[in-house]
Design a protein around this motif. Structure first.
Motif, PDB file in Angstrom:
ATOM      1  N   ILE A   1      39.944  29.700  31.972  1.00 26.52           N
ATOM      2  CA  ILE A   1      41.151  30.419  31.521  1.00 26.52           C
ATOM      3  C   ILE A   1      41.578  31.480  32.537  1.00 26.52           C
ATOM      4  O   ILE A   1      42.759  31.847  32.587  1.00 26.52           O
ATOM      5  CB  ILE A   1      40.948  31.030  30.118  1.00 26.52           C
ATOM      6  CG1 ILE A   1      42.333  31.260  29.468  1.00 26.52           C
ATOM      7  CG2 ILE A   1      40.142  32.319  30.168  1.00 26.52           C
ATOM      8  CD1 ILE A   1      42.289  31.543  27.984  1.00 26.52           C
ATOM      9  N   THR A   2      40.657  31.952  33.357  1.00 29.03           N
ATOM     10  CA  THR A   2      41.044  32.879  34.425  1.00 29.03           C
ATOM     11  C   THR A   2      42.073  32.230  35.351  1.00 29.03           C
ATOM     12  O   THR A   2      43.095  32.838  35.706  1.00 29.03           O
ATOM     13  CB  THR A   2      39.812  33.328  35.245  1.00 29.03           C
ATOM     14  OG1 THR A   2      38.969  34.123  34.419  1.00 29.03           O
ATOM     15  CG2 THR A   2      40.233  34.146  36.467  1.00 29.03           C
ATOM     16  N   THR A   3      41.814  30.997  35.725  1.00 31.32           N
ATOM     17  CA  THR A   3      42.763  30.258  36.570  1.00 31.32           C
ATOM     18  C   THR A   3      44.102  30.083  35.868  1.00 31.32           C
ATOM     19  O   THR A   3      45.172  30.274  36.477  1.00 31.32           O
ATOM     20  CB  THR A   3      42.184  28.879  36.935  1.00 31.32           C
ATOM     21  OG1 THR A   3      40.962  29.055  37.651  1.00 31.32           O
ATOM     22  CG2 THR A   3      43.160  28.082  37.792  1.00 31.32           C
ATOM     23  N   GLU A   4      44.045  29.730  34.581  1.00 30.85           N
ATOM     24  CA  GLU A   4      45.287  29.542  33.809  1.00 30.85           C
ATOM     25  C   GLU A   4      46.083  30.839  33.734  1.00 30.85           C
ATOM     26  O   GLU A   4      47.316  30.843  33.886  1.00 30.85           O
ATOM     27  CB  GLU A   4      44.951  29.048  32.393  1.00 30.85           C
ATOM     28  CG  GLU A   4      44.263  27.698  32.326  1.00 30.85           C
ATOM     29  CD  GLU A   4      45.164  26.539  32.722  1.00 30.85           C
ATOM     30  OE1 GLU A   4      46.401  26.732  32.786  1.00 30.85           O
ATOM     31  OE2 GLU A   4      44.632  25.449  32.986  1.00 30.85           O
ATOM     32  N   LEU A   5      45.394  31.959  33.504  1.00 26.56           N
ATOM     33  CA  LEU A   5      46.074  33.258  33.393  1.00 26.56           C
ATOM     34  C   LEU A   5      46.642  33.698  34.737  1.00 26.56           C
ATOM     35  O   LEU A   5      47.752  34.240  34.806  1.00 26.56           O
ATOM     36  CB  LEU A   5      45.100  34.309  32.848  1.00 26.56           C
ATOM     37  CG  LEU A   5      44.703  34.141  31.369  1.00 26.56           C
ATOM     38  CD1 LEU A   5      43.523  35.045  31.022  1.00 26.56           C
ATOM     39  CD2 LEU A   5      45.883  34.446  30.448  1.00 26.56           C
ATOM     40  N   ASN A   6      45.891  33.480  35.811  1.00 28.32           N
ATOM     41  CA  ASN A   6      46.398  33.799  37.155  1.00 28.32           C
ATOM     42  C   ASN A   6      47.676  33.022  37.462  1.00 28.32           C
ATOM     43  O   ASN A   6      48.623  33.561  38.033  1.00 28.32           O
ATOM     44  CB  ASN A   6      45.347  33.477  38.217  1.00 28.32           C
ATOM     45  CG  ASN A   6      44.189  34.454  38.241  1.00 28.32           C
ATOM     46  OD1 ASN A   6      43.094  34.131  38.701  1.00 28.32           O
ATOM     47  ND2 ASN A   6      44.391  35.664  37.740  1.00 28.32           N
ATOM     48  N   ASN A   7      47.684  31.760  37.050  1.00 31.15           N
ATOM     49  CA  ASN A   7      48.870  30.920  37.275  1.00 31.15           C
ATOM     50  C   ASN A   7      50.084  31.420  36.504  1.00 31.15           C
ATOM     51  O   ASN A   7      51.230  31.149  36.886  1.00 31.15           O
ATOM     52  CB  ASN A   7      48.581  29.470  36.883  1.00 31.15           C
ATOM     53  CG  ASN A   7      47.612  28.787  37.841  1.00 31.15           C
ATOM     54  OD1 ASN A   7      47.447  29.233  38.977  1.00 31.15           O
ATOM     55  ND2 ASN A   7      46.977  27.720  37.395  1.00 31.15           N
ATOM     56  N   LEU A   8      49.830  32.140  35.410  1.00 30.51           N
ATOM     57  CA  LEU A   8      50.925  32.703  34.613  1.00 30.51           C
ATOM     58  C   LEU A   8      51.319  34.100  35.093  1.00 30.51           C
ATOM     59  O   LEU A   8      52.198  34.740  34.497  1.00 30.51           O
ATOM     60  CB  LEU A   8      50.509  32.756  33.135  1.00 30.51           C
ATOM     61  CG  LEU A   8      50.374  31.403  32.433  1.00 30.51           C
ATOM     62  CD1 LEU A   8      49.778  31.584  31.027  1.00 30.51           C
ATOM     63  CD2 LEU A   8      51.717  30.689  32.337  1.00 30.51           C
ATOM     64  N   GLY A   9      50.660  34.580  36.139  1.00 29.61           N
ATOM     65  CA  GLY A   9      51.025  35.873  36.717  1.00 29.61           C
ATOM     66  C   GLY A   9      50.205  37.049  36.247  1.00 29.61           C
ATOM     67  O   GLY A   9      50.491  38.200  36.600  1.00 29.61           O
ATOM     68  N   PHE A  10      49.169  36.815  35.460  1.00 35.27           N
ATOM     69  CA  PHE A  10      48.328  37.906  34.976  1.00 35.27           C
ATOM     70  C   PHE A  10      47.234  38.261  35.989  1.00 35.27           C
ATOM     71  O   PHE A  10      46.693  37.379  36.674  1.00 35.27           O
ATOM     72  CB  PHE A  10      47.622  37.527  33.669  1.00 35.27           C
ATOM     73  CG  PHE A  10      48.526  37.410  32.475  1.00 35.27           C
ATOM     74  CD1 PHE A  10      49.083  38.536  31.902  1.00 35.27           C
ATOM     75  CD2 PHE A  10      48.809  36.161  31.927  1.00 35.27           C
ATOM     76  CE1 PHE A  10      49.913  38.421  30.780  1.00 35.27           C
ATOM     77  CE2 PHE A  10      49.626  36.039  30.821  1.00 35.27           C
ATOM     78  CZ  PHE A  10      50.183  37.168  30.239  1.00 35.27           C
ATOM     79  N   GLU A  11      46.892  39.541  36.034  1.00 36.04           N
ATOM     80  CA  GLU A  11      45.666  39.969  36.694  1.00 36.04           C
ATOM     81  C   GLU A  11      44.542  39.870  35.651  1.00 36.04           C
ATOM     82  O   GLU A  11      44.773  40.183  34.479  1.00 36.04           O
ATOM     83  CB  GLU A  11      45.808  41.412  37.189  1.00 36.04           C
ATOM     84  CG  GLU A  11      44.579  41.938  37.923  1.00 36.04           C
ATOM     85  CD  GLU A  11      44.729  43.382  38.366  1.00 36.04           C
ATOM     86  OE1 GLU A  11      43.692  44.036  38.554  1.00 36.04           O
ATOM     87  OE2 GLU A  11      45.883  43.846  38.498  1.00 36.04           O
ATOM     88  N   VAL A  12      43.373  39.430  36.048  1.00 39.22           N
ATOM     89  CA  VAL A  12      42.291  39.213  35.092  1.00 39.22           C
ATOM     90  C   VAL A  12      41.068  40.056  35.460  1.00 39.22           C
ATOM     91  O   VAL A  12      40.619  40.036  36.614  1.00 39.22           O
ATOM     92  CB  VAL A  12      41.879  37.725  35.034  1.00 39.22           C
ATOM     93  CG1 VAL A  12      40.671  37.524  34.098  1.00 39.22           C
ATOM     94  CG2 VAL A  12      43.050  36.867  34.570  1.00 39.22           C
ATOM     95  N   ASN A  13      40.562  40.794  34.489  1.00 36.32           N
ATOM     96  CA  ASN A  13      39.294  41.518  34.622  1.00 36.32           C
ATOM     97  C   ASN A  13      38.278  40.889  33.678  1.00 36.32           C
ATOM     98  O   ASN A  13      38.615  40.597  32.521  1.00 36.32           O
ATOM     99  CB  ASN A  13      39.446  42.995  34.257  1.00 36.32           C
ATOM    100  CG  ASN A  13      40.336  43.756  35.223  1.00 36.32           C
ATOM    101  OD1 ASN A  13      40.691  43.247  36.288  1.00 36.32           O
ATOM    102  ND2 ASN A  13      40.696  44.974  34.845  1.00 36.32           N
TER     103      ASN A  13
END
Length: 325
Positions: free
Chosen positions: A183-195
């Motif tokens: 889901i980190t990859t999915e969120l990055n693709n949507l423009g989110f920064e992930v911690n």
């Protein structure tokens, strides 16, 4: 003389028919010993165990099953103790509910059939590099793999102004790490920064939640058994901080989230029970049985938390009743 021979033949035939009838009754009334090892008690795993028992009881009949149900209290070593006991007691089948329970059962026996559920990724759990959809060993079952791409989209839909998403999970659970990575990859693709925030056990949940709430705009929690068993600790920190949580399954959402795209754990437990019946009644080989995945997905939300955070929920979401929480 002929009459005597005929009588003897008739009596032999009758005796043979009776023997066959009794043999049939005997095979029908065999009492199967089924050991159940559940990692920890929480809504999702409880529902899966209930689904398994209901389905197997329906297929075999209540009088033909002896369940030995044990809960490991979240401890992997206890899982090993439980599954070793099932082997020593001559169980006909072991039901392993969650990854640690499966790994313990696999270490305990290579011959007794093992049916598992609440496993996100069997290849990772069993350390199988050339995954084909079947384990090739005495293990089969059902997966609780959540629709991670769709859950990432749900965060975008419900929290459009969020910039940073925190992922909370227990580092001891390989299933959670797998979900977090995907889901980190999915969120990055949507423009989110992930911690990413991990805890070793329930004692660290409050600490990592406090840190996350100070650093992110929204939180995602995968189908993590450690977090699921302590959602109240998460909610006590996240709710006052005004941080929305999207959860990987309904039980976690009910305890601390605002929304989820959830599978039915009862349904995957049911399917596992049906698979167990195929093994016990029809001699199916778990090594050759495809791992089954959830098909019924439902968007759900907690009305009171969404309202408190000022989040508008689309009409296609189903409300979760938290009155019994």
């Amino acid at each position: 003389m002929k009459k005597t021979v005929k009588r003897v033949v008739a009596l032999c035939l009758a005796a043979a028919l009776i023997a066959v009838a009794f043999a049939g009754c005997s095979s029908q009334s065999k009492k199967y010993k089924v050991g159940i090892c559940q990692l920890v008690q929480h809504d999702a795993l409880d529902a899966a165990t209930k689904g398994f028992k209901d389905a197997l009881t329906e297929k075999l009949g209540a009088d033909n099953i002896e369940f030995s149900e044990q809960n490991a209290g979240g401890d992997s070593a206890t899982c090993a103790t439980i599954t070793n006991q099932f082997v020593a007691n001559g169980s006909d089948l072991i039901f392993a509910n969650a990854t640690a329970a499966l790994q313990a059962a696999m270490a305990s026996t290579t011959t007794i059939p093992i049916v598992a559920t609440s496993i996100t990724d069997y290849a990772s759990a069993l350390d199988i590099s050339d995954w084909t959809g079947k384990t090739g060993i005495n293990v089969t079952g059902t997966s609780d793999l959540a629709p991670l791409a769709e859950q990432a989209q749900m965060i975008k839909e419900l929290c459009p102004n969020a910039k940073t998403v925190g992922i909370l999970y227990c580092s001891a659970e390989s299933n959670s790490k797998y979900q977090a990575d995907v889901i980190t990859t999915e969120l990055n693709n949507l423009g989110f920064e992930v911690n990413v925030y991990t805890c070793a056990d329930t004692n660290e949940i409050a600490q990592i939640t406090t840190r996350a709430c100070a650093e992110v705009d929204a939180i995602y929690i995968p189908t993590d058994n450690t977090i699921a068993s302590a959602t109240s600790a998460v909610n006590e920190i996240a709710e006052p901080a005004g941080i929305p949580i999207i959860a990987g399954e309904e039980g976690i959402c009910k305890g601390c989230g605002i929304a989820t795209l959830s599978i039915s754990y009862y349904s995957i437990g049911q399917k596992a029970g049906e698979m167990a019946a195929e093994i016990l009644l029809n001699g199916a080989d778990p090594a050759d049985m495809e791992i089954e995945y959830a098909t019924d997905l439902t968007k759900k939300y907690v009305p009171e938390r969404a309202k408190a955070l000022g989040i508008t929920i689309p009409s296609d979401y189903e409300a979760i009743d938290t009155s019994e929480s």
